[in-house]
Structure formats: structure tokens, C-alpha cells
Scaffold this motif. Structure first.
Motif, PDB file in Angstrom:
ATOM      1  N   MET A   1       0.823  -0.954  -0.026  1.00  0.00           N
ATOM      2  CA  MET A   1      -0.002  -0.030  -0.118  1.00  0.00           C
ATOM      3  C   MET A   1       1.074   1.301  -0.013  1.00  0.00           C
ATOM      4  N   ASP A   2       0.736   2.303  -0.775  1.00  0.00           N
ATOM      5  CA  ASP A   2       1.273   3.400  -1.163  1.00  0.00           C
ATOM      6  C   ASP A   2       0.802   4.477  -0.183  1.00  0.00           C
ATOM      7  N   ILE A   3       1.373   4.912   1.004  1.00  0.00           N
ATOM      8  CA  ILE A   3       0.971   5.744   1.889  1.00  0.00           C
ATOM      9  C   ILE A   3       0.632   6.928   1.489  1.00  0.00           C
ATOM     10  N   LYS A   4       1.433   7.285   0.177  1.00  0.00           N
ATOM     11  CA  LYS A   4       1.061   8.898  -0.273  1.00  0.00           C
ATOM     12  C   LYS A   4      -0.086   8.728  -1.032  1.00  0.00           C
ATOM     13  N   ASN A   5      -0.736   7.678  -1.500  1.00  0.00           N
ATOM     14  CA  ASN A   5      -1.985   7.577  -2.247  1.00  0.00           C
ATOM     15  C   ASN A   5      -3.252   7.522  -1.136  1.00  0.00           C
TER      16      ASN A   5
ATOM     17  N   ALA B   1      -5.990   8.720   0.976  1.00  0.00           N
ATOM     18  CA  ALA B   1      -6.995  10.018   1.168  1.00  0.00           C
ATOM     19  C   ALA B   1      -7.724   9.941   2.421  1.00  0.00           C
ATOM     20  N   ASN B   2      -7.993   8.658   2.953  1.00  0.00           N
ATOM     21  CA  ASN B   2      -8.550   8.384   4.288  1.00  0.00           C
ATOM     22  C   ASN B   2      -8.492   7.133   4.691  1.00  0.00           C
ATOM     23  N   ILE B   3      -8.632   6.657   6.139  1.00  0.00           N
ATOM     24  CA  ILE B   3      -8.780   5.446   6.707  1.00  0.00           C
ATOM     25  C   ILE B   3      -9.805   5.581   7.602  1.00  0.00           C
ATOM     26  N   TYR B   4     -10.502   4.330   7.698  1.00  0.00           N
ATOM     27  CA  TYR B   4     -11.620   4.544   8.630  1.00  0.00           C
ATOM     28  C   TYR B   4     -11.770   3.112   9.101  1.00  0.00           C
ATOM     29  N   GLU B   5     -12.204   3.142  10.358  1.00  0.00           N
ATOM     30  CA  GLU B   5     -12.208   1.680  10.955  1.00  0.00           C
ATOM     31  C   GLU B   5     -13.744   1.283  10.249  1.00  0.00           C
ATOM     32  N   CYS B   6     -13.748  -0.055   9.978  1.00  0.00           N
ATOM     33  CA  CYS B   6     -15.136  -0.638   9.605  1.00  0.00           C
ATOM     34  C   CYS B   6     -16.067  -0.484  10.530  1.00  0.00           C
ATOM     35  N   SER B   7     -17.465  -0.393   9.939  1.00  0.00           N
ATOM     36  CA  SER B   7     -18.616  -0.391  10.790  1.00  0.00           C
ATOM     37  C   SER B   7     -18.746  -1.903  11.271  1.00  0.00           C
ATOM     38  N   PRO B   8     -19.552  -2.110  12.394  1.00  0.00           N
ATOM     39  CA  PRO B   8     -19.965  -3.290  12.784  1.00  0.00           C
ATOM     40  C   PRO B   8     -20.699  -4.115  11.757  1.00  0.00           C
ATOM     41  N   LEU B   9     -21.231  -3.731  10.948  1.00  0.00           N
ATOM     42  CA  LEU B   9     -21.696  -4.444   9.833  1.00  0.00           C
ATOM     43  C   LEU B   9     -20.824  -4.674   8.875  1.00  0.00           C
ATOM     44  N   GLN B  10     -20.148  -3.840   8.280  1.00  0.00           N
ATOM     45  CA  GLN B  10     -18.742  -4.306   7.593  1.00  0.00           C
ATOM     46  C   GLN B  10     -18.190  -5.264   8.220  1.00  0.00           C
TER      47      GLN B  10
ATOM     48  N   ALA C   1     -16.261   5.271  -2.516  1.00  0.00           N
ATOM     49  CA  ALA C   1     -16.531   3.607  -2.475  1.00  0.00           C
ATOM     50  C   ALA C   1     -15.845   2.870  -3.453  1.00  0.00           C
ATOM     51  N   LEU C   2     -15.630   3.484  -4.778  1.00  0.00           N
ATOM     52  CA  LEU C   2     -14.840   2.771  -5.843  1.00  0.00           C
ATOM     53  C   LEU C   2     -13.335   2.814  -5.683  1.00  0.00           C
ATOM     54  N   ARG C   3     -12.852   3.551  -4.781  1.00  0.00           N
ATOM     55  CA  ARG C   3     -11.176   3.233  -4.539  1.00  0.00           C
ATOM     56  C   ARG C   3     -10.877   2.836  -3.167  1.00  0.00           C
ATOM     57  N   THR C   4     -12.042   2.254  -2.349  1.00  0.00           N
ATOM     58  CA  THR C   4     -11.764   1.712  -1.082  1.00  0.00           C
ATOM     59  C   THR C   4     -11.528   0.361  -1.169  1.00  0.00           C
ATOM     60  N   THR C   5     -10.352   0.036  -0.338  1.00  0.00           N
ATOM     61  CA  THR C   5      -9.938  -1.331  -0.186  1.00  0.00           C
ATOM     62  C   THR C   5     -10.129  -1.814   1.311  1.00  0.00           C
ATOM     63  N   PHE C   6     -10.203  -2.958   1.603  1.00  0.00           N
ATOM     64  CA  PHE C   6     -10.443  -3.427   3.017  1.00  0.00           C
ATOM     65  C   PHE C   6      -9.147  -4.165   3.467  1.00  0.00           C
TER      66      PHE C   6
ATOM     67  N   GLN D   1     -10.960   0.327   6.451  1.00  0.00           N
ATOM     68  CA  GLN D   1     -11.072   0.772   5.038  1.00  0.00           C
ATOM     69  C   GLN D   1     -10.368   1.735   4.759  1.00  0.00           C
ATOM     70  N   VAL D   2      -9.729   1.591   3.651  1.00  0.00           N
ATOM     71  CA  VAL D   2      -8.772   2.697   2.912  1.00  0.00           C
ATOM     72  C   VAL D   2      -9.119   3.182   2.047  1.00  0.00           C
ATOM     73  N   VAL D   3      -9.401   4.585   1.666  1.00  0.00           N
ATOM     74  CA  VAL D   3      -9.656   4.964   0.600  1.00  0.00           C
ATOM     75  C   VAL D   3      -8.390   5.670  -0.156  1.00  0.00           C
ATOM     76  N   GLN D   4      -8.170   5.138  -1.377  1.00  0.00           N
ATOM     77  CA  GLN D   4      -7.148   5.730  -2.304  1.00  0.00           C
ATOM     78  C   GLN D   4      -7.237   7.174  -2.763  1.00  0.00           C
ATOM     79  N   LYS D   5      -6.345   7.955  -2.952  1.00  0.00           N
ATOM     80  CA  LYS D   5      -6.568   9.250  -3.690  1.00  0.00           C
ATOM     81  C   LYS D   5      -6.817   8.886  -5.090  1.00  0.00           C
ATOM     82  N   LYS D   6      -6.174   7.807  -5.680  1.00  0.00           N
ATOM     83  CA  LYS D   6      -6.227   7.613  -7.223  1.00  0.00           C
ATOM     84  C   LYS D   6      -6.514   5.948  -7.198  1.00  0.00           C
TER      85      LYS D   6
END
Length: 82
Positions: free
Chosen positions: A1-5, A7-16, A62-67, A77-82
Motif C-alpha cells: 500500500m502506497d501511503i502517499k496515495n 486519502a482516508n482511513i476508517y475503522e469498519c462499521s460493525p456491519l462491515q 467507495a470505488l477507491r476503497t479497499t479493506f 477501510q482505506v480510501v485511495q486518492k487515485k
């Protein structure tokens, strides 16, 4: 994972977290996979389609998000810039 790319990091919700658990431990069910396949009847302008898809991905996080869950204490969940 490229840390420069990142955009945001979130903890997954209980449902996720629950969905991720089932997807990892019971992958054969395909329970949380949605796939659509279709054929185009007219000629596709590939370059126009590529640019349109890039704009769509740019616009929707959501289309740039990986788990991520392996080797860490929580599911993220990590949102990539690109």
C-alpha cells in the motif's frame, strides 16, 4: 500500500466487520459479491469509456476503497486518492 496515495482511513462499521468476517471465512458462498455482465450491441469508443470510468471512480470514494484486516488489530477501510 502506497501511503502517499491514501486519502482516508476508517475503522469498519460493525456491519462491515460482519460482512468481512463471512466473506473471509466462507468465500464459497459468494454472499456479498454482486457482479453484472452485459454485451454492447454498438461499437464502443474505448477511450471515451475509459475517461468516463476514470471520472466515475474519481467522484466516488467507495470505488477507491479497499479493506484491510491481515496483521492488524482492527478491520480498516482505506480510501485511495487515485
Amino acid at each position: 500500500m502506497d501511503i502517499k496515495n491514501i486519502a482516508n482511513i476508517y475503522e469498519c462499521s460493525p456491519l462491515q466487520k460482519g460482512m468481512l468476517f463471512h466473506a473471509v471465512h466462507q468465500p464459497e458462498t459468494g454472499l456479498y459479491i454482486e457482479q453484472i455482465r452485459f454485451s454492447l450491441s454498438d461499437a464502443l469508443e474505448k477511450e471515451v469509456f475509459r475517461r468516463a470510468w476514470e471520472k466515475t471512480v474519481e467522484r466516488h470514494d467507495a470505488l477507491r476503497t479497499t479493506f484491510h484486516w491481515k496483521g492488524i488489530n482492527s478491520q480498516l477501510q482505506v480510501v485511495q486518492k487515485k
